[in-house]
Design a protein around this motif. Structure first.
Motif, short mmCIF file in Angstrom:
data_model
loop_
_atom_site.label_atom_id
_atom_site.label_comp_id
_atom_site.label_asym_id
_atom_site.label_seq_id
_atom_site.Cartn_x
_atom_site.Cartn_y
_atom_site.Cartn_z
N ALA A 298 5.10 -6.81 0.29
CA ALA A 298 4.18 -6.11 1.15
C ALA A 298 3.52 -7.19 2.07
O ALA A 298 3.07 -6.97 3.17
N LEU A 299 3.20 -8.39 1.48
CA LEU A 299 2.41 -9.42 1.99
C LEU A 299 3.30 -10.79 1.87
O LEU A 299 2.96 -11.56 0.96
N PRO A 300 4.03 -10.86 2.90
CA PRO A 300 4.87 -12.27 2.83
C PRO A 300 4.36 -13.63 2.84
O PRO A 300 4.93 -14.42 2.47
N ARG A 301 3.01 -13.52 3.63
CA ARG A 301 2.17 -14.67 3.64
C ARG A 301 1.42 -15.01 2.53
O ARG A 301 0.47 -15.95 2.44
N LEU A 302 1.61 -14.45 1.49
CA LEU A 302 0.86 -14.61 0.26
C LEU A 302 1.13 -16.08 -0.29
O LEU A 302 2.29 -16.28 -0.64
N ALA A 303 0.05 -16.89 -0.76
CA ALA A 303 0.32 -18.23 -1.36
C ALA A 303 -0.29 -18.30 -2.73
O ALA A 303 0.37 -19.02 -3.57
N VAL A 304 -1.40 -17.59 -2.89
CA VAL A 304 -1.97 -17.32 -4.35
C VAL A 304 -2.26 -15.94 -4.60
O VAL A 304 -2.69 -15.15 -3.86
N ARG B 286 -1.96 -2.63 3.73
CA ARG B 286 -0.86 -2.93 2.86
C ARG B 286 -1.38 -3.16 1.36
O ARG B 286 -0.64 -2.78 0.19
N LEU B 287 -2.44 -3.81 1.43
CA LEU B 287 -3.06 -4.00 -0.23
C LEU B 287 -3.48 -2.69 -0.74
O LEU B 287 -3.30 -2.35 -2.01
N ALA B 288 -4.04 -1.62 0.05
CA ALA B 288 -4.42 -0.32 -0.55
C ALA B 288 -3.25 0.30 -0.99
O ALA B 288 -3.24 0.84 -2.08
N GLU B 289 -2.28 0.37 0.07
CA GLU B 289 -0.84 0.79 -0.51
C GLU B 289 -0.03 0.45 -1.63
O GLU B 289 0.27 1.11 -2.50
N PHE B 290 -0.21 -0.76 -1.99
CA PHE B 290 0.12 -1.44 -3.22
C PHE B 290 -0.32 -0.83 -4.22
O PHE B 290 0.02 -0.60 -5.18
N LEU B 291 -1.79 -1.02 -4.23
CA LEU B 291 -2.87 -0.66 -5.24
C LEU B 291 -2.60 0.98 -5.81
O LEU B 291 -2.44 1.38 -7.01
N ASP B 292 -2.29 1.97 -4.63
CA ASP B 292 -1.99 3.21 -4.91
C ASP B 292 -0.84 3.29 -5.70
O ASP B 292 -0.60 4.05 -6.47
N GLY B 293 0.32 2.40 -5.66
CA GLY B 293 1.63 2.46 -6.29
C GLY B 293 1.33 1.83 -7.57
O GLY B 293 2.39 2.43 -8.31
N THR B 294 0.44 1.19 -8.15
CA THR B 294 0.11 0.64 -9.17
C THR B 294 -0.38 1.77 -10.42
O THR B 294 0.04 1.70 -11.55
N GLY B 295 -0.98 3.00 -9.92
CA GLY B 295 -1.34 3.78 -10.63
C GLY B 295 -2.41 3.62 -11.39
O GLY B 295 -3.03 4.46 -12.22
N LEU B 296 -3.16 2.40 -11.15
CA LEU B 296 -4.46 2.33 -11.64
C LEU B 296 -5.83 2.95 -11.12
O LEU B 296 -5.80 3.03 -10.02
N TRP B 297 -6.55 3.31 -11.93
CA TRP B 297 -7.90 3.95 -11.43
C TRP B 297 -8.84 2.86 -10.92
O TRP B 297 -8.98 1.71 -11.50
N PRO B 298 -9.48 3.18 -9.80
CA PRO B 298 -10.20 2.44 -9.30
C PRO B 298 -11.70 2.58 -10.24
O PRO B 298 -11.98 3.59 -10.64
#
Length: 392
Positions: A163-169, A103-115
């Motif tokens: 994408a990650l509902p258990r996020l606290a920080v 889910r984190l990878a999918e989120f980063l894909d959507g940002t359009g930022l380059w690794p």
């Protein structure tokens, strides 16, 4: 339980778990033998049974290199050629982390930022650090190169929370330089402030740049063992040098030693011990103070260099018991010499490097080892934690 079969290891894509094909019992036996050989002054009867770390699902923190390309990121490690190797199904991560990585990878894909491309020294996304609490909440820290990436991630925060509902920080760390480090000095908080690491008797508050042991069950056993040893010695005063977020100090102050040795506990003997913790990180000290206040524990914490604090202390202020949990280099010659001449009755030394522990013990000949134990914090590797109880 047998070791997990690792496709990444078999394919030669990752060799981080160098011992994963060695039966776990053999791994543990070899670690105990290594410690006994290096710590040759420890009597054979002083060694307690090793604490097992598990064969899978044991890491509470993933330090993920962001590789691949924009729109198709890989989360894992850096390969020999400087390119990313995707390890999103790594079985040593806790299940909650393993479920979060795609889910984190999918989120980063959507940002359009380059690794970040290490060989070419260009791109934005360097690392994603994911930590899971015992309650299943998550801390995600992104390490990026620029303000632009920070603002992009800030704007995408609602999508990340969905994408990650258990996020606290959630934080973003800025590391513009090309250097072999995992994070920079500047940390921008997008959500929350600290992750609650509930260890049972004490809850520790893990801030983004604070250190915490990577194996939660083994950390519980480590703190409980220290608390039991301290309780048995009945000191009135205790210092915890290199105290981090207060794990050892707070467990000892609360008398939380149940189940450490499997032979019962005399933790109630620790009642009334006056505890002081010293840690160079001001952020960690704030976390320790918060945990103490919430637990109703009367403990003091100071932000200072451990060696400088000890050497600058007055003889009449020195404690009856001391805990040290230094980095791999050990406490070193200067602090070892201070401990040797301090007159302190009891020392609990927790070490992630038996070589430096052996050097430091040789510099403190006035102490004998009453008990010792291996804690397998890092299964499938040669790394370990070993703790000894020293008495003058």
């Amino acid at each position: 339980m047998p070791n997990p079969r690792c496709d990444y290891f078999e394919a030669g894509r990752c060799r981080s778990c160098a011992l994963i094909e060695t039966p776990y019992a053999e791994q543990l036996s070899a670690k105990e033998a290594r410690c006994r050989e290096l710590l040759e002054t420890v009597p054979g009867g002083a060694w307690l049974p090793a604490v097992e770390g598990g064969v899978r699902d044991f890491r509470n923190k993933a330090k993920l290199v962001v590789g691949g390309r924009r729109g198709a990121v890989m989360l894992g490690i850096l390969g020999p050629d400087g390119a990313g190797v995707d390890l999103r199904d790594c079985l040593i991560q806790q299940p909650g982390i393993r479920a979060a990585i795609p889910r984190l990878a999918e989120f980063l894909d959507g940002t359009g930022l380059w690794p970040y491309d290490v060989p070419r020294r260009r791109g934005e996304l360097k690392f994603a650090h994911v930590t899971e609490s015992p309650d299943g909440e998550l801390m995600v820290r992104f390490v990026v190169r620029s303000e632009r990436a920070l603002e992009t991630l800030r704007g995408a925060l609602p999508r990340l929370l969905a994408a990650l509902p258990r996020l606290a920080v959630v934080t973003v760390n800025i590391l513009p330089e090309h250097k072999a480090v995992l994070e920079g000095e500047r940390e921008e908080i997008l959500l929350g402030a600290s992750l609650d690491m509930d260890l049972g008797p004490v809850s520790l508050h893990l801030r983004p740049q604070s250190f915490f042991q990577t194996n939660t069950p083994v950390a519980r056993a480590l703190y409980a063992q220290a608390a039991e040893w301290v309780a048995e010695r009945r000191p009135r005063t205790l210092w915890d040098l290199y105290c981090g977020v207060g794990g050892f100090a707070l467990h000892c102050a609360s008398g939380a030693g149940d189940g450490a040795s499997g032979a019962g506990s005399r933790a109630d003997a620790a009642g009334g011990v006056s505890v002081l913790g010293v840690e160079v990180s001001e952020e960690a000290v704030r976390s320790a103070e918060r945990s103490a206040a919430e637990a109703g524990i009367d403990a003091r914490f100071f932000a200072a260099d451990a060696t400088a604090f000890a050497l600058g202390s007055r003889a009449e202020d020195r404690p009856e018991a001391l805990i040290v949990n230094p980095p791999r280099r050990g406490i070193g010659a200067e602090l070892s010499a201070w401990v040797e001449g301090s007159g302190i009755d009891t020392v609990v030394y927790s070490s992630c490097n038996p070589e430096s522990l052996a050097r430091d013990l040789a510099a403190m000949p006035s102490y004998r080892v009453l008990a010792a134990r291996v804690f397998d914090m890092f299964p499938h590797t040669k790394h370990l934690e070993v703790m000894v109880l020293l008495v003058r």
